[in-house]
Every structure is written in C-alpha cells, then in structure tokens.
Design an enzyme around this catalytic site. Structure first.
Site, mmCIF file in Angstrom:
data_model
loop_
_atom_site.group_PDB
_atom_site.id
_atom_site.type_symbol
_atom_site.label_atom_id
_atom_site.label_comp_id
_atom_site.label_asym_id
_atom_site.label_seq_id
_atom_site.Cartn_x
_atom_site.Cartn_y
_atom_site.Cartn_z
ATOM 1 N N ASP A 92 8.462 -22.191 29.469
ATOM 2 C CA ASP A 92 9.286 -22.550 30.622
ATOM 3 C C ASP A 92 10.487 -21.611 30.590
ATOM 4 O O ASP A 92 11.256 -21.620 29.625
ATOM 5 C CB ASP A 92 9.718 -24.023 30.469
ATOM 6 N N LEU A 93 10.660 -20.814 31.621
ATOM 7 C CA LEU A 93 11.724 -19.801 31.595
ATOM 8 C C LEU A 93 13.102 -20.437 31.403
ATOM 9 O O LEU A 93 13.980 -19.869 30.772
ATOM 10 C CB LEU A 93 11.714 -18.978 32.881
ATOM 11 N N LYS A 171 3.386 -8.631 45.705
ATOM 12 C CA LYS A 171 4.142 -8.595 46.948
ATOM 13 C C LYS A 171 4.355 -10.008 47.485
ATOM 14 O O LYS A 171 3.653 -10.907 47.056
ATOM 15 C CB LYS A 171 3.418 -7.724 47.991
ATOM 16 N N ASP A 258 4.809 -11.307 55.035
ATOM 17 C CA ASP A 258 3.623 -11.604 54.225
ATOM 18 C C ASP A 258 2.537 -10.543 54.405
ATOM 19 O O ASP A 258 1.818 -10.224 53.456
ATOM 20 C CB ASP A 258 3.079 -12.985 54.639
ATOM 21 N N HIS A 263 0.675 -4.873 53.703
ATOM 22 C CA HIS A 263 -0.719 -4.497 53.960
ATOM 23 C C HIS A 263 -0.885 -3.629 55.210
ATOM 24 O O HIS A 263 -1.513 -2.576 55.188
ATOM 25 C CB HIS A 263 -1.603 -5.735 54.130
ATOM 26 N N LYS A 363 -2.897 -16.013 61.475
ATOM 27 C CA LYS A 363 -3.700 -17.053 60.849
ATOM 28 C C LYS A 363 -4.274 -17.943 61.956
ATOM 29 O O LYS A 363 -3.786 -17.951 63.070
ATOM 30 C CB LYS A 363 -2.847 -17.878 59.884
HETATM 31 C C1 BG6 Z 1 -2.056 -12.026 51.034
HETATM 32 C C2 BG6 Z 1 -1.213 -12.921 51.890
HETATM 33 O O1 BG6 Z 1 -1.304 -10.931 50.581
HETATM 34 O O2 BG6 Z 1 -3.147 -11.551 51.780
HETATM 35 C C3 BG6 Z 1 -2.037 -14.074 52.428
HETATM 36 O O3 BG6 Z 1 -0.131 -13.432 51.137
HETATM 37 C C4 BG6 Z 1 -3.278 -13.572 53.114
HETATM 38 O O4 BG6 Z 1 -1.286 -14.875 53.325
HETATM 39 C C5 BG6 Z 1 -4.024 -12.569 52.222
HETATM 40 O O5 BG6 Z 1 -4.110 -14.677 53.376
HETATM 41 C C6 BG6 Z 1 -5.158 -11.913 52.979
HETATM 42 O O6 BG6 Z 1 -5.911 -11.154 52.089
HETATM 43 P P1 BG6 Z 1 -7.428 -10.790 52.407
HETATM 44 O O7 BG6 Z 1 -7.823 -9.889 51.289
HETATM 45 O O8 BG6 Z 1 -8.163 -12.087 52.418
HETATM 46 O O9 BG6 Z 1 -7.423 -10.127 53.748
#
Ligand code: BG6
Length: 512
Positions: A92-93, A171, A258, A263, A363
């Site tokens: 536990d940090l 990330k 996110d 990405h 999403k």
């Molecule tokens: C993650 C996100 O980095 O990538 C998530 O935090 C997302 O919210 C996910 O669902 C999607 O990854 P992949 O490989 O399923 O497209």
C-alpha cells in the site's frame, strides 16, 4: 526470438488493465515461446494476497480473455509454466509496512530458486539497459497517472531504480499540458528518457504497423500521398460498449483525453508523417512529433466550429435497453463529460495544406470498428456513360484496424458483359488475418516484448505527448461551459458530427 530475461513488475497488478490485457498478452507470449525461461512477473497491489491466490485470480482472468480464447487452447504445461512465473507483493503506497523490503527481497533472489540463472550474464538478446547480471527490470505502472511521480520516487528511495531498470507509463499521461509536464519531470528525475516507455497500445496493433510498411516499403503510394491527390482523411475508432465500471476515471477524462489526445493523434501522425530515414527509435519519433507540431491550432470559436461532442443517452442498443452515460454505475447526476468527439484537424505543411483530417471516436455506437480512410480526389473529367453520381469519389484506401485487419483499395472496374459498358466498385483487398497463415498478436504482446527488449520505437516520447496536449488543451478549454449533444445508443453519434462534414459536401464513411 524470445525477449530478454526480465523481471516485469506490474503496479496495479490486480487491476483491470493487468487482468484484461497484460496477463492475457503475457500468456500468449508464453504460448509462442517468447518469454525467457527465467522471466518473472511480479504483481504489486494493495491486496493482502499471496502468490497462490494471485495465480488463481490470473488463471480465471486469462480463461475469460477474448484474445486468449481467439488464439485457441492453451496446453496445460504452458499455462502451468506461465502461472509459476507469477508472484504477488502486497504494498500500500500510503502505508507500505515492509512492502518495499519484500519487493526488493523477491527481486534480489535468483529467479530459478536454486541460485542458478540460466539467462544471466551475456545472454543473447539481453537489452543494453539490463543490469550486470544480464536481466532487465521493468516497472509497469498500470495506475492513475498522478501516482507515477510518487511511485518512481519511492522506487528510488528504496534502491530499486538502478541502472538496469525501465518504467512503462500508461496513458493518458496527465489531463493537460501542465500536469503532463509535472508527471514527466517527476518520472524524469528518476528514469532517464531512454528508460521511460510511454505506452499507446494503438501503436502495437498489427495493422498500424502495417500502415508503416505499406507507406514506406512500397513505392506506389508516395507520389499520390499529398494534397494534390488526396481529398481528405477520416480516422474512426467506434466502440459499442459504454463506460461500464470505469465511470470514476472516465468522468474526469472524456473521449478527448481518453482516445483523441493519444490513439487518434498517433494514427494521424503515421498517416501524415514524412518518410523517416530509418525504422529506428528516434528517426520515427522525430517525424511524428513534426506532424503534431504542424497541427493548426484550434481554440475559441474556431474550436467550437471544427468539433462536435456528444454524450450517449439511455435507449435500446442491439435489442437491449442500456443506461445513458449519467445512469452508469458510479455516476451521480448530470455530467458534461463527452463520450463522443468528432473534429476536423489541419496539418499545416506543404504536403497536407488544404486536406482535412476528420477524427471521430465514441462509445455506444452501432458497431465496433476502427479504421482510417484515405479518400482520393475525383477524376478531373468523367468519360464513361453513367459514371455520374454512383461513381463519385471512387478511390479510397481503407485501413481497417479492427475487428478484422484489412487494407482495401476501392476502385471502379468494368462490369463483365458485352452490353453497355458499366462501372462497378471493385476493391483490391489485402486481408492480413487470412492472407498470412500466422496468428496476429494482440497489441500488448508486441509492446511488452519491445519493452523487455528495450526498444522504444513504438512508444511515445516526452515531446510527442506534450505536443499533443498543447494542441488538445485549447479545444477542451473552448468547450468549458458547453454541454455535449445527446446521442442515441447504437447509432452513428450526434447530429453535429455529421454536420461537420456535410457543410463541405462530404460524409463519414460508415464502414462496411
Ligand atoms: C483505451 C481507452 O485506451 O482504449 C478505452 O481508455 C477504450 O476507453 C480502449 O475502450 C479501446 O481500445 P481498443 O483496442 O479496444 O480499440
């Protein structure tokens, strides 16, 4: 070949990422014989469990993993060998007790238990950052980013951050440029840039690497890869899932932090970058950072005009009622966090001037797919009868990352027959999953192997992450005080996303 012998220490070892992604990927590496015999995987978490319980949890997690299931049965001896590599250290940090000592004792003990280390000293493939015994040590921080600096400082204070060790950061790195800098400074005070691996799992996806091969191992694309021949580019990452149990994290992030900051911008870089002089760590990353630095800034009114953001509402998706974002577990009332973003970016340089890059992620969309569409311009003058509307913008390169991995070049061909000459769309297709008789690895497999081998080419450098935040921050700033547009689950996102393209007579490519 197998990766260098390594002690892989996963902070957050019982968490979602470790269970859903890291352990399954490591098991598949094991199955393919890519883990060195003495490699150990040490999970660290607050849970007061021992090795046996952790192995039980891990076994259940990998049994449920879609990527493991897809790859076919795992022979029992392989699974046993894998589970035997796993250890768990409770720590536990805030209240470490003897946690750090236990971790050090475990790492100091020889891996095979009998004092011999068959992988040690001079083992082939030992990374240049390995310790004197030839073993690498990797700390994988699968934890919230605000803890990164602190864990690194604790590692150092406990004598565990020595020359041979590397750190992997998940990330999103921070929530804006300022916090990212703070984290980078704190981590950088302990681990040099060379020993810091910032992961973006999209860069580990097979088709993403294939995009580099397509662009830079072939000659035919380069002459047409510019604004003279390309009308626009679309990058889509659509998911059917909602935020599930991650509301706590997600509500402070939103789709921009996110998915887009990392990405999607990384994919944009790979499409837009100039040819690097070699496929080497700095050469590739130097070219990517130049793209991020060339992004035309978006702020204020301009940011609002060039972006659309949405939040999914409750409704029916695939015949089942699903909650809206604010009705997900952990939500407490109204929220202005976006679960969908679409935007138009411009890469302001000679190659790309005037070519819009449309990025979109959301999403609870109709289908799960990620793809890049490079739309070529129309022919300057149609000569075939009936080539009119049906044949508008026929040439598209569609790079599908998932669910299937394909690269398709759409073109028009003559419909067979002796009658009137008629044109028909006919794609040239490279199916990467069926075309090569090998299993294509999960992104984390590739990246974990790279970390163990000390190869950072597919990881983000500090300046890349910071350049991405520099571009994203003013957009998020412009959104303050505005609410995301609601959109129905199981569709193609909010109206605004469609308007973004419609005003220039373009439309989103909805996959096929
Ligand atoms: C993650 C996100 O980095 O990538 C998530 O935090 C997302 O919210 C996910 O669902 C999607 O990854 P992949 O490989 O399923 O497209």
């Amino acid at each position: 070949r197998s990766a260098a012998p390594t002690d892989l220490v996963v902070f957050g070892g019982t968490g979602d990422l470790a269970m859903r992604k890291l352990l399954p990927a490591l098991l598949l590496c094991e199955k393919d014989g890519r883990l060195a015999p003495t490699t150990r995987i040490v999970a660290v978490s607050r849970d007061g469990i021992g090795d046996a319980d952790y192995r039980g949890k891990a076994e259940a997690a990998v049994a449920d993993s879609p990527s493991v299931l897809r790859a076919g049965a795992v022979p029992v001896p392989v699974l046993r060998r894998f589970l035997d590599r796993l250890h768990h250290v409770p720590l536990d940090l805030d209240d470490p007790g003897d946690g750090w000592d236990r971790l050090r004792a475990l790492l100091d003990a020889p891996p095979s238990g009998d004092g011999a280390d068959p992988d040690a000293a001079g083992a082939p493939g030992a990374p240049d950052t390995a310790d004197a015994g030839g073993r690498g040590r990797v700390y994988y921080l699968a934890m919230p980013p605000m803890l990164f600096g602190r864990i690194c400082a604790d590692l150092q204070a406990n004598g565990l951050a020595g020359g041979g060790s590397r750190v992997v950061l998940e990330k999103p790195l921070g929530r804006d440029l300022e916090s990212a800098r703070g984290i980078n400074d704190a981590v950088g005070a302990v681990f040099s840039e060379r020993r810091t691996f910032r992961i973006d799992h999209y860069l580990g996806k097979e088709t993403v690497q294939n995009l580099l091969a397509l662009r830079f191992a072939n000659m035919f694309l380069e002459p047409v890869w510019n604004s003279r021949w390309i009308d626009h580019v679309q990058i889509t990452a659509a998911e059917t899932v909602g935020v599930g149990t991650r509301h706590g994290y997600y509500d402070r992030s939103g789709a921009m932090r996110d998915m887009v900051q990392n990405h999607l911008l990384q994919l944009l870089c790979l499409i837009a970058m100039e040819p690097p002089a070699s496929f080497e760590r700095e050469a590739v990353r130097d070219e990517k950072v130049k793209v991020l630095q060339s992004l035309a800034p978006l702020s204020g009114e301009g940011a609002l005009r060039h972006t659309a953001r949405g939040q999914y509402s409750a409704g029916s998706q695939g015949g089942r009622e699903v909650p809206g974002y604010t009705g997900e577990p952990g939500a407490d009332g109204a929220s202005s966090t976006e679960t969908f973003v679409a935007l138009e970016a411009a890469v302001a340089n000679w190659r790309w001037a005037g070519v819009p890059f449309y990025l979109r992620t959301g999403k609870r969309m109709a289908r799960r797919y990620s793809e890049i569409v490079v739309q070529f311009r129309d022919v300057p003058h149609p000569i075939f009868p009936g080539q009119g509307a049906a044949a508008t913008s026929p040439n598209r390169l569609v790079i599908r990352l998932q669910p299937e991995e394909t690269i398709r070049l759409h073109m028009l061909a003559k419909e067979p027959g002796a009658g009137e000459l008629r044109l028909r769309p006919a794609p040239l297709e490279l199916s990467l999953s069926d075309g090569f008789a090998v299993r294509s690895p999960d992104a984390y497999e590739r990246l974990l192997m790279d970390v163990m081998n000390g190869d950072p080419t597919l990881f983000m450098r500090r300046d890349e992450v910071e350049a991405a935040w520099r571009w994203v921050d003013p957009i998020i700033g412009a959104w303050q005080g505005t609410d995301p547009e609601p959109y129905a689950p199981g569709g193609t996102g909010p109206r605004g996303a469609h308007d973004l393209l419609a005003r220039t007579g373009r439309a989103w490519h909805e996959g096929e």
